[in-house]
Design an enzyme around this catalytic site. Structure first.
Site, PDB file in Angstrom:
ATOM      1  N   CYS A  73      -6.088   8.438 -34.444  1.00  0.00           N
ATOM      2  CA  CYS A  73      -6.788   9.727 -34.496  1.00  0.00           C
ATOM      3  C   CYS A  73      -6.395  10.513 -35.748  1.00  0.00           C
ATOM      4  CB  CYS A  73      -6.419  10.516 -33.244  1.00  0.00           C
ATOM      5  SG  CYS A  73      -7.058  12.178 -33.264  1.00  0.00           S
ATOM      6  N   TYR A 313      -6.618  21.128  -0.439  1.00  0.00           N
ATOM      7  CA  TYR A 313      -7.037  21.265  -1.841  1.00  0.00           C
ATOM      8  C   TYR A 313      -8.068  20.165  -2.125  1.00  0.00           C
ATOM      9  CZ  TYR A 313      -2.448  23.583  -1.844  1.00  0.00           C
ATOM     10  OH  TYR A 313      -1.358  24.360  -1.543  1.00  0.00           O
ATOM     11  N   GLU A 334     -10.568  24.055   0.683  1.00  0.00           N
ATOM     12  CA  GLU A 334     -10.654  24.264  -0.772  1.00  0.00           C
ATOM     13  C   GLU A 334     -11.062  25.718  -1.034  1.00  0.00           C
ATOM     14  OE1 GLU A 334     -10.513  22.626  -3.941  1.00  0.00           O
ATOM     15  OE2 GLU A 334     -11.404  24.487  -4.666  1.00  0.00           O
ATOM     16  N   ASP A 383      -3.163  17.728  -2.319  1.00  0.00           N
ATOM     17  CA  ASP A 383      -3.456  17.477  -3.744  1.00  0.00           C
ATOM     18  C   ASP A 383      -3.625  18.808  -4.488  1.00  0.00           C
ATOM     19  OD1 ASP A 383      -4.239  16.408  -6.160  1.00  0.00           O
ATOM     20  OD2 ASP A 383      -6.178  15.679  -5.471  1.00  0.00           O
ATOM     21  N   CYS A 410      -0.336  16.288 -10.069  1.00  0.00           N
ATOM     22  CA  CYS A 410      -0.494  16.066 -11.512  1.00  0.00           C
ATOM     23  C   CYS A 410       0.650  16.735 -12.273  1.00  0.00           C
ATOM     24  CB  CYS A 410      -1.851  16.585 -11.993  1.00  0.00           C
ATOM     25  SG  CYS A 410      -2.134  18.307 -11.589  1.00  0.00           S
TER      26      CYS A 410
HETATM   27  C1  LIG Z   1      -5.912  18.844  -8.348  1.00  0.00           C
HETATM   28  S1  LIG Z   1      -7.398  19.500  -7.651  1.00  0.00           S
HETATM   29  C2  LIG Z   1      -7.707  18.318  -6.407  1.00  0.00           C
HETATM   30  C3  LIG Z   1      -9.116  18.238  -5.916  1.00  0.00           C
HETATM   31  C4  LIG Z   1      -9.487  17.006  -5.112  1.00  0.00           C
HETATM   32  N1  LIG Z   1      -8.499  16.659  -4.138  1.00  0.00           N
HETATM   33  C5  LIG Z   1      -9.800  15.834  -6.019  1.00  0.00           C
HETATM   34  O1  LIG Z   1      -9.091  14.826  -5.993  1.00  0.00           O
HETATM   35  O2  LIG Z   1     -10.791  15.898  -6.751  1.00  0.00           O
HETATM   36  C6  LIG Z   1      -6.834  20.913  -6.843  1.00  0.00           C
HETATM   37  C7  LIG Z   1      -7.882  21.715  -6.127  1.00  0.00           C
HETATM   38  O3  LIG Z   1      -7.230  22.797  -5.449  1.00  0.00           O
HETATM   39  C8  LIG Z   1      -8.068  23.936  -5.485  1.00  0.00           C
HETATM   40  N2  LIG Z   1      -7.172  25.076  -5.204  1.00  0.00           N
HETATM   41  C9  LIG Z   1      -6.324  25.707  -6.023  1.00  0.00           C
HETATM   42  N3  LIG Z   1      -5.594  26.610  -5.352  1.00  0.00           N
HETATM   43  C10 LIG Z   1      -5.988  26.556  -4.062  1.00  0.00           C
HETATM   44  C11 LIG Z   1      -5.610  27.243  -2.878  1.00  0.00           C
HETATM   45  N4  LIG Z   1      -4.653  28.149  -2.890  1.00  0.00           N
HETATM   46  N5  LIG Z   1      -6.238  26.927  -1.731  1.00  0.00           N
HETATM   47  C12 LIG Z   1      -7.211  25.982  -1.706  1.00  0.00           C
HETATM   48  N6  LIG Z   1      -7.616  25.294  -2.790  1.00  0.00           N
HETATM   49  C13 LIG Z   1      -7.010  25.571  -3.964  1.00  0.00           C
HETATM   50  C14 LIG Z   1      -8.705  23.877  -6.841  1.00  0.00           C
HETATM   51  O4  LIG Z   1      -9.902  24.624  -6.895  1.00  0.00           O
HETATM   52  C15 LIG Z   1      -8.951  22.364  -7.004  1.00  0.00           C
HETATM   53  O5  LIG Z   1     -10.220  21.998  -6.517  1.00  0.00           O
END
Ligand SMILES: C[S@@+](CC[C@H](N)C(=O)[O-])C[C@H]1O[C@@H](n2cnc3c(N)ncnc32)[C@H](O)[C@@H]1O
Length: 452
Positions: A73, A313, A334, A383, A410
């Site tokens: 890159c 989540y 979510e 998650d 992550c």
């Molecule tokens: C790492 S992503 C995982 C999404 C899903 N499990 C996937 O694999 O695509 C984390 C998710 O948590 C949601 N989120 C963040 N804070 C939250 C909360 N306090 N309560 C519920 N959801 C939340 C975000 O909007 C996001 O969609």
């Protein structure tokens, strides 16, 4: 020991740190050196000296590591998005495993067995979501590219080796259109200008493309012409959305949206399932590795169709939908309303009737479902975003004690922090890193926790 700023030192790199940077010692003081590799001898200049540690910059590599490679890159150094681009891919997987191990050691004060990081067969052009800021440079020209790491300075991109190639071509066409029609980028300091971001989401399997033009105010000059131009040039574009963000904020998308063309969403497939994706919904950015990740998560859960499962989540419902044929009932929670709308439609479109979704914060909805509706999960998929889970959610888990928790993370630092809080009752059986973000410092992990 005080180190002099700008003074040069010759150091041996003894490890790689959480950010992938090299680590050296000068008389017991830890020096963090970006772009250095374990085992190398390098000449550095001290750029910042703090009480307990310092930061250095390589001025010459005296003894390079045999894992060092020439980064393909051209803008790697200015951009900083791929912190491990100068290292052989297999070695980056080793480094990520070590990053996870070190996070656990720091929190739990003991070694936890971490599996080998699962790498990607072809670790290039994997991102399905491009987000390029459009701004104004020092000569008042409109520029598009990526923010240089930890700054808001835009580095114009030539070719990005992790972005989807179609998305890059389209972004470049939009940028050329803006230049031709004198439609200015957004000046963050002055809060003026028109186009703030170009966001492009691609269904890697479906090949459907969604364009999101993030603008400062509703008026977008030559809007009709731009839509027409894009539609004609790229038949794979399924929808074009204008997102209005007038706030002085780092958050890319604003609240308000207007569909300029198409339905306002795209579809992609993961495994046997089809998923609807809206502009504001979270969707994993590397679908190839997401399938690997989800299969491990489901495998760890060892479901027998008798279990009640929570998908906390849940985003657009992907994990729950993947698990649905192996469980009795799934509940997804979510916070993003649009994501839950997508999740409900995704369940319907995939003919899944043993899943229910709730919109709201996990910390509030999860205990409510447990206490008021008396729903007791056998297995919980967790998650959370990078900042990890929270006290209330972890406390609920400790109170209801599901047999298994599959924690997908992550961010190994917050993963280790959270597991420390529940490890009295849960045995950490497995930790499997998966390389979702090749050549960057980021690493995803699936962990299996079993009730003691
Ligand atoms: C790492 S992503 C995982 C999404 C899903 N499990 C996937 O694999 O695509 C984390 C998710 O948590 C949601 N989120 C963040 N804070 C939250 C909360 N306090 N309560 C519920 N959801 C939340 C975000 O909007 C996001 O969609």
């Amino acid at each position: 020991m005080e180190l002099k700023k700008n003074k040069e030192y010759i150091v041996k790199i003894i490890d790689n740190g959480y950010e992938g940077e090299g680590i050296a010692k000068i008389e017991n003081k830890t020096i963090f050196i970006p772009n250095a590799i374990d085992g190398e001898t390098v000449k550095i200049k001290i750029v910042k000296d703090l009480k307990n540690h310092a930061f250095g910059k390589i001025t010459e590599i005296l003894e390079p590591s045999n894992k060092r490679v020439e980064a393909e890159c051209k803008t790697n150094r200015q951009c900083g998005g791929c912190q491990l681009r100068h290292i052989e891919y297999d070695e980056t997987l080793e480094i990520k495993k070590k990053i996870v191990e070190n996070c656990f050691k720091k929190e739990l004060l003991r070694d936890i067995k971490v599996e080998k990081t699962i790498g990607m067969g072809f670790p290039y052009y994997y991102r399905n979501k491009l987000q390029y800021p459009v701004g104004i440079d020092n000569n008042q020209n409109t520029v598009m590219g990526v923010f240089s790491e930890r700054t808001h300075h835009i580095v114009p991109t030539k070719e990005c080796y992790i972005q989807n190639q179609t998305a890059q071509k389209i972004a470049d066409s939009i940028y050329q259109f803006l230049l031709e029609h004198h439609i200015s980028g957004y000046d963050e300091e002055k809060g003026i200008g028109i186009v703030r971001h170009i966001v492009i989401r691609v269904g890697i399997y479906s090949k459907e493309v969604m364009i999101i033009l993030v603008v400062k105010q509703e008026q977008l000059p030559k809007q009709k012409e731009l839509v027409q131009y894009l539609k004609e040039k790229y038949p794979e574009i399924k929808t074009i959305v204008k997102n209005i963000n007038s706030k002085n904020t780092n958050v890319i998308l604003g609240e308000k949206e207007e569909i300029l063309w198409g339905d306002g969403y795209i579809y992609d497939t993961l495994g046997d399932y089809k998923f609807k994706i809206s502009p504001k919904s979270f969707y994993q950015i590397n679908p190839v590795q997401t399938e690997v990740l989800y299969h491990i998560a489901i495998e760890y859960a060892k479901l027998t169709r008798k279990e009640t499962v929570f998908d906390l989540y849940c985003g657009i419902g992907t994990i729950g939908i993947f698990a649905s044929s192996f469980a009795k009932k799934i509940y997804g929670i979510e916070v993003v309303e649009d994501a839950i709308k997508d999740a409900k439609e995704n369940a319907k479109n995939n003919h899944i009737d043993n899943i229910e979704f709730y919109v709201g914060e996990v910390e509030n909805i999860f205990p409510e479902l447990v206490e008021k509706q008396k729903i007791e999960p056998d297995v919980v998929f967790l998650d959370p975003p990078r900042k990890g889970s929270d006290e209330k959610t972890l406390q609920t888990l400790l109170t209801i004690r599901p047999k298994k928790i599959i924690y997908i993370s992550c961010n190994p630092a917050t993963l280790a922090r959270d597991l420390k809080k529940i490890e009295k009752q849960y045995e950490i059986k497995k930790v499997q890193p998966v390389d979702m973000f090749p050549y960057t410092k980021h690493v995803e992990c699936v962990s299996l926790l079993c009730l003691k």
